[in-house]
Design an enzyme around this catalytic site. Structure first.
Site, PDB file in Angstrom:
ATOM      1  N   ASP A  32     -86.789  -2.392  19.223  1.00 36.00           N
ATOM      2  CA  ASP A  32     -85.837  -2.852  20.243  1.00 36.00           C
ATOM      3  C   ASP A  32     -86.546  -3.173  21.562  1.00 36.00           C
ATOM      4  OD1 ASP A  32     -83.376  -3.540  21.223  1.00 36.00           O
ATOM      5  OD2 ASP A  32     -82.695  -1.475  21.549  1.00 36.00           O
ATOM      6  N   ASN A  80     -75.949  -8.032  14.658  1.00 38.44           N
ATOM      7  CA  ASN A  80     -76.723  -9.070  15.349  1.00 38.44           C
ATOM      8  C   ASN A  80     -76.219 -10.489  15.049  1.00 38.44           C
ATOM      9  OD1 ASN A  80     -79.864  -7.230  15.109  1.00 38.44           O
ATOM     10  ND2 ASN A  80     -78.440  -7.356  16.817  1.00 38.44           N
TER      11      ASN A  80
HETATM   12  C1  IPE Z   1     -80.715  -2.744  16.768  1.00 39.43           C
HETATM   13  O1  IPE Z   1     -81.005  -3.324  18.000  1.00 39.43           O
HETATM   14  C2  IPE Z   1     -80.976  -3.713  15.677  1.00 39.43           C
HETATM   15  C3  IPE Z   1     -82.378  -4.100  15.507  1.00 39.43           C
HETATM   16  C4  IPE Z   1     -83.396  -3.581  16.122  1.00 39.43           C
HETATM   17  C5  IPE Z   1     -82.599  -5.130  14.545  1.00 39.43           C
HETATM   18  P1  IPE Z   1     -79.833  -3.898  18.916  1.00 39.43           P
HETATM   19  O2  IPE Z   1     -80.474  -4.323  20.189  1.00 39.43           O
HETATM   20  O3  IPE Z   1     -79.047  -4.893  18.191  1.00 39.43           O
HETATM   21  O4  IPE Z   1     -78.954  -2.593  19.138  1.00 39.43           O
HETATM   22  P2  IPE Z   1     -77.741  -2.286  20.128  1.00 39.43           P
HETATM   23  O5  IPE Z   1     -76.623  -3.178  19.745  1.00 39.43           O
HETATM   24  O6  IPE Z   1     -78.210  -2.523  21.506  1.00 39.43           O
HETATM   25  O7  IPE Z   1     -77.431  -0.851  19.890  1.00 39.43           O
HETATM   26  C1  IPE Z   2     -84.749  -6.299  19.230  1.00 38.04           C
HETATM   27  O1  IPE Z   2     -84.795  -6.709  20.543  1.00 38.04           O
HETATM   28  C2  IPE Z   2     -84.694  -7.460  18.253  1.00 38.04           C
HETATM   29  C3  IPE Z   2     -83.404  -7.586  17.559  1.00 38.04           C
HETATM   30  C4  IPE Z   2     -82.382  -6.799  17.695  1.00 38.04           C
HETATM   31  C5  IPE Z   2     -83.280  -8.675  16.627  1.00 38.04           C
HETATM   32  P1  IPE Z   2     -83.493  -7.147  21.326  1.00 38.04           P
HETATM   33  O2  IPE Z   2     -83.288  -8.601  21.109  1.00 38.04           O
HETATM   34  O3  IPE Z   2     -82.354  -6.286  20.994  1.00 38.04           O
HETATM   35  O4  IPE Z   2     -83.932  -6.882  22.830  1.00 38.04           O
HETATM   36  P2  IPE Z   2     -83.080  -6.253  23.996  1.00 38.04           P
HETATM   37  O5  IPE Z   2     -82.504  -4.973  23.511  1.00 38.04           O
HETATM   38  O6  IPE Z   2     -82.025  -7.250  24.323  1.00 38.04           O
HETATM   39  O7  IPE Z   2     -84.046  -6.048  25.107  1.00 38.04           O
HETATM   40 MG    MG Z   3     -81.643  -4.538  21.716  1.00 33.04          MG
END
Ligand code: IPE
Ligand code: IPE
Ligand code: MG
Length: 257
Positions: A32, A80
């Site tokens: 993340d 997502n």
């Molecule tokens: C969790 O990350 C899913 C992945 C790392 C693929 P998100 O960024 O989507 O999680 P939330 O929604 O902030 O909890």
């Molecule tokens: C994790 O990084 C990747 C996916 C969930 C696909 P994020 O895209 O969630 O990054 P933040 O949380 O917005 O910084």
């Molecule tokens: Mg995230």
């Protein structure tokens, strides 16, 4: 200050501090912070995702070198899909290009690729590429790398319940015989052991619908590091922290020692 070369020679690296006999069998990572990493640099989120693929390579290589048997990476959740269309498209494109690029590395390192999640929900190109890489690496046995794609734990458990119910209805299973092992056999993770160590980057301390059943007794490790900045040394730190813990599984400390 210059480092005395004699001391530099004896300096124990983080990697060397790791006890090879107490590695987590199954390590899972919620990768993340890609979006925030890009935002901090005034760039669009896609740059963060692209940089994130380098961290994936670091960790896959690092885990395999250590001798970790199972590494599971949360790459795309069922939730997502609700992101802006363009970001979803970018992520799927990145998946395809990474698979094309990394197949050689997987082969060289004797790593088997597998996936958990709803394969049919993926765009056809991504599905095709995934199936191809999984097939080509199916006999590799140094480490199993599992990508969680269009994965949601609630969806997984719901699907398991439906499948088991159908078998009950058709007299294949009787309700009295439903136990942990029957449930495990019906999860996407049927071929994976329980998670020992779960890492989440970017400072968020939540599970976000990842492996709810499988982390029942996992050790949780949260770090502020944003995913694109995550290196092998961060991985070693997480494992060293894991190795300092006492896993009691409900027993007392005296029983363990
Ligand atoms: C969790 O990350 C899913 C992945 C790392 C693929 P998100 O960024 O989507 O999680 P939330 O929604 O902030 O909890
Ligand atoms: C994790 O990084 C990747 C996916 C969930 C696909 P994020 O895209 O969630 O990054 P933040 O949380 O917005 O910084
Ligand atoms: Mg995230």
């Amino acid at each position: 200050m210059a480092v005395n070369p004699v001391f530099a020679f004896f300096k124990v690296t983080l990697k060397e501090e790791i006890h090879k006999d107490r590695l987590p069998h199954h390590m899972a990572i919620i990768m993340d912070g890609n979006g925030r990493w890009a935002k901090q640099r005034g760039m669009i989120r896609a740059f963060g995702h692209e940089k994130g693929t380098k961290a994936v390579r670091e960790v896959v290589e690092g885990a395999a070198e250590l001798g970790i048997e199972y590494l599971t990476l949360y790459a795309f959740s069922t939730e997502n899909w609700n992101r802006p269309k363009l970001e979803v498209k970018t992520l799927m494109k990145l998946l395809v290009s990474s698979l094309k690029k990394e197949i050689a590395t997987l082969q060289e390192n004797n790593i088997r690729l597998s996936m958990i999640g709803n394969l049919d929900a993926l765009p056809s190109q991504a599905k095709k590429e995934l199936l191809e890489v999984m097939d080509k690496t199916k006999n590799n046995n140094r480490m199993t790398l599992t990508l969680a794609l269009s994965y949601g734990s609630r969806e997984e458990i719901t699907k398991a319940l439906k499948d088991i119910s159908l078998k009950v209805k058709n007299n294949i299973i009787s309700p009295e015989n439903i136990d942990d092992s029957v449930i495990i056999e019906h999860l996407y993770t049927q071929n994976l052991p329980d998670v020992d160590l779960l890492i989440r980057t970017s400072g968020e301390q939540r599970i976000s619908n990842f492996l709810l059943w499988q982390i029942a007794y996992a050790e949780l490790y949260f770090t502020e590091v944003l995913w694109p900045d995550f290196t092998k040394d961060h991985l070693y730190k997480a494992i060293l922290n894991y190795q300092q813990r006492e896993r009691r599984f409900g027993k007392t400390s005296e029983q363990i020692n």
